[in-house]
Design a protein around this motif. Structure first.
Motif, PDB file in Angstrom:
ATOM      1  N   UNK A  95       0.656  -1.339  -0.109  1.00 51.47           N
ATOM      2  CA  UNK A  95      -0.048   0.009   0.024  1.00 51.47           C
ATOM      3  C   UNK A  95       0.942   1.338   0.124  1.00 51.47           C
ATOM      4  N   UNK A  96       0.211   2.360  -0.133  1.00 47.20           N
ATOM      5  CA  UNK A  96       0.963   3.626  -0.171  1.00 47.20           C
ATOM      6  C   UNK A  96       0.530   4.506   1.327  1.00 47.20           C
ATOM      7  N   UNK A  97       1.692   4.880   1.838  1.00 50.89           N
ATOM      8  CA  UNK A  97       1.315   5.621   3.138  1.00 50.89           C
ATOM      9  C   UNK A  97       1.547   7.215   2.815  1.00 50.89           C
ATOM     10  N   UNK A  98       0.511   7.723   3.502  1.00 45.96           N
ATOM     11  CA  UNK A  98       0.278   9.510   3.139  1.00 45.96           C
ATOM     12  C   UNK A  98       0.411  10.006   4.816  1.00 45.96           C
ATOM     13  N   UNK A  99       1.263  10.619   4.819  1.00 45.02           N
ATOM     14  CA  UNK A  99       1.517  11.205   6.427  1.00 45.02           C
ATOM     15  C   UNK A  99       1.302  12.759   6.437  1.00 45.02           C
ATOM     16  N   UNK A 100       0.335  13.346   7.103  1.00 46.91           N
ATOM     17  CA  UNK A 100       0.006  14.705   7.104  1.00 46.91           C
ATOM     18  C   UNK A 100       0.384  15.299   8.475  1.00 46.91           C
ATOM     19  N   UNK A 101       0.932  16.554   8.581  1.00 44.60           N
ATOM     20  CA  UNK A 101       1.021  17.174   9.554  1.00 44.60           C
ATOM     21  C   UNK A 101       0.862  18.446   9.474  1.00 44.60           C
ATOM     22  N   UNK A 102      -0.415  18.965  10.215  1.00 43.87           N
ATOM     23  CA  UNK A 102      -1.095  20.469   9.897  1.00 43.87           C
ATOM     24  C   UNK A 102      -1.536  20.737  11.194  1.00 43.87           C
ATOM     25  N   UNK A 103      -1.999  22.100  11.305  1.00 39.70           N
ATOM     26  CA  UNK A 103      -2.774  22.339  12.653  1.00 39.70           C
ATOM     27  C   UNK A 103      -4.032  21.738  12.680  1.00 39.70           C
TER      28      UNK A 103
END
Length: 902
Positions: free
Chosen positions: A703-711
């Motif tokens: 699979x593909x991993x999407x990491x998100x860092x945001x307020x």
């Protein structure tokens, strides 16, 4: 049909209509409309289907003869109008092909004007025909080169003109000039094998073709064509007189053909065109039209389709027997007999097994099972000779309770499962010849039983035997690369035969109502008792049947990164032997259910669950995992990576101090280091941080991993899943972490729309990253739910969403379980609903199985606590049900229970 049917077509009235009108077109159209109405009324009134299709052909004869009579050349002895193909047999369904041959003695050019006038008239009156114009020499040359053409010409009738022309054509294409009996049979057999291959050599397709699928009308026609070429008749009744069929077989063939004719006639009427596929669009309506009714355990459509599958299976059995018989008559009669005795009851003749005496099964009934064991023990045997197949079928009635309890028979049946080869092949033969369902009446109940969904693409019996085939494959060296762990485990199983028996019984109780796993375990215990299996074997088989869904459910619906989930699963397994057997059974079950289900993502989930459970069992069930120690080890390993990459230890620890324990429990050390390094180097002025990579950790391989860092914002989950939905990404897993500084660290495991990973596709990765950053820069402005067209098959599976809400044992989170029809934008709709209720998603497991989704959401309220207000939970449930129900046709929705627990 040769007699005049004035109610269907009145020649006198037709001639009067012709005389009254300036153009014949109106009279023809009126006659056709009238006949269509009469035939439809007769069908609805229960008219014998054989009469109906012959009446339609007879009426078409009258119309064509009347149209031909309008021509100047109608009485010219040099031209004739012939019906060929199915119409030549005198069979027509509402929208069947009307194939015509205009046969001329010499040159067709002399008749060009008349032929064009005739065909134009047919077109004007709405009669669509397929036609060819040939001389006898043309027919001979083209028939010699083309199997389809000679087949059509063999089935011909003269509608108008000199019959001598047709007889001359038949003489020119006879076996004296081309296509000997043997050549014709070989070609037809190859044609049938190629046609069957297009349907994966199974009668049990979800949307079978009444005409062309195995066991369909084309198989009956193939028998008739070979018989016509050999015996000079395509009348199935005459095959009995020739000794080629017996009366019971003729009855099965004729009644099966009549059933398929009835279905095809109704299907054409329903579709309004020449439609031979039993599409989901039509199955429910056909069941109703043909009088099927549902009950507590089966829908009307399931009862109709079970009848269909049982009929085509019976026809396939007969097709096998008759094609085998033709082969022996046409191809092998001249061969020198190579006979090798096996025992006093059986011998091998030219690679095929046969009885030594026609009374073998009557004198020694155990030989009914022995023949299949012998074929498994002698893989050089290619099959059963036709006469012996017939004897097997004729003696099936000997299988009764006494037979089933006879130690000779129970020993033989168990012996089959212990053979080195041929287990699946001979179980399939037993099912095909009607032996398996008689020996195991509980198996007989699932023969032809379908499940009206897109997840189970085979009937229950076909799936069961397919599972055993996949279990066998796991022992083959060539499958080591595809299923490395399962292959290694299988090769060390102490008793693989127990796995085959568990596979045989795992779905045996489908369709009875109740929990099929529990009911099947009871049946399995009774089987083991009757077959005198040891207590250890019995307990393992029954346990496997009862728990055959547990591993796939745990892997797909629970957070297997949580050590406590692994510990609980290990307790349920109890020991390594059960874990090994269940892992292999689960792999085979998924592959045998639907080939599209198996991908590297599901493989990695199951492997991770197996590996972690094995570690827990070695550690000991009395030693539950130490969460603090697990967190410490993850942080230390991540720190080692970060320091090597030049990240200050203090910067990493400062970030980690803002994160709770769940973050380190849900992520590996390598991912913690990956996230930390990117966040430390990221400036909040740059907007949301989005990282994308192929997952290296075994848990998410494929699979593909999407990491998100945001307020953090309340609408962040809704905006994210909506954006991913528009990107055609399929979310498999979501892990939502909020830091004390109110930043969200979210990890999504996704597949592309085709079920695979995004892979090394820089352009696609840039597109995803750009659109996610754009959407998350202003989550409040995320677009409304996109409206994509619902795929055709999904439209026919509608049921009311089922929602269950309860708090986890620790009371920290609320679990929401959703089962609903799969629809485009469903997850985005869920995100919008949770946003409206001011509820945060901490974790989500997304599972799509055919036409349904089974999703699990871990939720908290605005204060990061479990939901505590029952009234709020009830409103949430009802809102989800109402919202998701509005995306499907309400007339097909089913009521479903709603449960709320503390």
């Amino acid at each position: 049909m040769n007699t005049m049917d004035n109610a269907l077509f009145d020649p006198g009235q037709f001639q009067a209509e012709l005389a009254l009108k300036s153009s014949p077109i109106g009279a023809f159209k009126k006659a056709i409309r009238h006949a269509d109405g009469v035939l439809q009324s007769r069908f609805e009134g229960g008219r014998d289907i054989r009469q109906l299709i012959h009446e339609r052909a007879w009426f078409t004869d009258q119309i064509l003869q009347q149209a031909w009579a309008q021509l100047d050349c109608a009485k010219d002895p040099g031209i004739a109008l012939l019906a060929v193909g199915g119409y030549g047999r005198g069979e027509l369904h509402p929208h069947s092909d009307i194939d015509l041959l205009i046969l001329v003695r010499d040159d067709a050019e002399a008749f060009r004007a008349s032929i064009e006038t005739f065909l134009m008239l047919l077109w004007d009156i709405g009669l669509e025909v397929g036609q060819s114009v040939r001389t006898i020499d043309d027919c001979q040359q083209e028939a010699k080169a083309d199997l389809t053409i000679i087949t059509n010409l063999m089935e011909s009738r003269t509608l108008a003109g000199d019959e001598a022309l047709r007889q001359g054509m038949l003489s020119a294409i006879s076996t004296e000039h081309m296509w000997s009996d043997a050549e014709f049979f070989r070609a037809k057999r190859a044609e049938q094998q190629a046609r069957h291959a297009k349907f994966n050599d199974t009668e049990y397709n979800l949307e079978p073709n009444v005409k062309s699928s195995p066991g369909g009308l084309r198989d009956i026609q193939t028998i008739a064509w070979v018989a016509l070429r050999h015996f000079g008749t395509n009348d199935l009744r005459e095959l009995v007189d020739q000794g080629f069929l017996n009366e019971p077989e003729y009855s099965i063939l004729a009644s099966g053909r009549d059933f398929l004719w009835q279905v095809r006639f109704a299907l054409h009427n329903l579709a309004g065109r020449a439609e031979d596929r039993l599409l989901f669009d039509h199955q429910r309506a056909l069941a109703k039209m043909l009088g099927y009714e549902g009950n507590d355990s089966k829908l009307a459509v399931e009862r109709f389709m079970q009848k269909y599958y049982r009929v085509v299976m019976s026809l396939s059995q007969l097709n096998d027997l008759l094609m085998q018989h033709f082969e022996e008559i046409l191809l092998r009669d001249a061969e020198a007999a190579d006979i090798r005795p096996l025992n006093s009851r059986f011998q091998i003749r030219n690679h095929y097994i046969e009885v030594t005496n026609p009374n073998v099964f009557k004198r020694t009934p155990f030989a009914i099972l022995e023949i299949f064991v012998l074929m498994a023990q002698h893989p050089e045997i290619r099959g059963v000779r036709a006469d012996s197949i017939r004897l097997l079928r004729d003696h099936r009635h000997l299988i009764d309770d006494d037979f089933r309890s006879d130690i000779r028979n129970t020993s033989l049946f168990i012996e089959l499962f212990r053979c080195k080869e041929g287990i699946h092949r001979n179980l399939r033969r037993m099912n095909r010849y009607g032996i398996l369902g008689r020996y195991l009446p509980e198996f007989g109940k699932i023969v032809g039983q379908m499940q009206h969904d897109l997840f189970h693409i085979y009937t229950v019996d076909a799936h069961t035997l397919n599972l055993i085939k996949h279990l066998r494959k796991l022992s083959w060296p060539e499958y080591q690369d595809r299923y490395p762990l399962a292959w290694r485990i299988f090769c060390r199983l102490p008793k693989p035969d127990l796995l085959y028996i568990a596979g045989l019984y795992h779905d045996i109780a489908k369709g009875r109502g109740g929990d099929h796993s529990e009911l099947g375990a009871v049946d399995a215990e009774l089987f083991c008792s009757r077959h005198h299996l040891p207590a250890w074997d019995t307990h393992l088989i029954a346990w496997l049947v009862e728990n055959h869904l547990v591993m796939s459910t745990t892997a797909q619906r629970k957070d297997i990164s949580d050590p406590l989930v692994i510990h609980d699963f290990a307790v349920q397994m109890g020991n390594q032997v059960r874990l090994d057997y269940l892992y292999v059974l689960t792999i085979a079950d998924i592959n045998a259910t639907n080939p599209t289900l198996w991908n590297s993502w599901r493989a990695s989930l199951l492997r991770q669950l197996y590996t972690e459970t094995k570690r827990a069992l070695r550690r000991g069930l009395d030693n539950p995992p130490d969460r603090d120690e697990h967190i410490r080890q993850t942080q230390q390993a991540a720190l080692d990576i970060l320091v090597r990459n030049g990240i200050e230890e203090e910067d990493a620890e400062a970030l980690w101090s803002e994160l709770g324990d769940d973050y380190f429990l849900r992520h590996t050390a390598s991912d913690v280091a990956w996230h930390t390094e990117a966040i430390v180097q990221h400036s909040s002025r740059q907007g949301p941080l989005v990282l994308i990579k192929e997952t290296a950790q075994r848990e998410f391989e494929g699979a593909t991993q999407i990491f998100i860092y945001t307020p953090e914002q309340n609408d962040l989950f809704a905006a994210t899943v909506s954006a991913m939905d528009q990107l055609n990404l399929s979310i498999q897993d979501a892990r939502i972490i909020t830091s004390t500084s109110q930043f969200s660290l979210d990890t999504y495991i996704v597949l592309d729309s085709d079920g695979g990973s995004i892979g090394d596709n820089p352009e696609r990765i840039r597109q995803i990253k750009h659109e996610l950053i754009d959407a998350l820069s202003d989550p409040d402005a995320f677009p409304t739910i996109i409206q994509r067209r619902v795929p055709r098959q999904l439209k026919h599976f509608a049921f009311a969403p089922e929602v269950t809400i309860f708090n986890d044992p620790g009371g920290q989170h609320t679990i929401l379980e959703l089962s609903a029809p799969d629809r485009p934008g469903l997850l985005a709709r869920m995100g919008r609903i949770l946003l409206d209720f001011d509820i945060s998603v901490q974790n989500a497991k997304i599972v799509t199985l055919g036409e349904r989704v089974d999703d699990v959401f871990v939720l908290t309220d605005a204060d990061n606590q479990a939901l505590s207000d029952p009234a709020l939970c009830e409103r949430l449930q009802q809102t989800i049900i109402d919202t998701l129900s509005s995306t499907q046709p309400t007339e097909q929705a089913y009521s479903s229970p709603i449960a709320i627990g503390p």
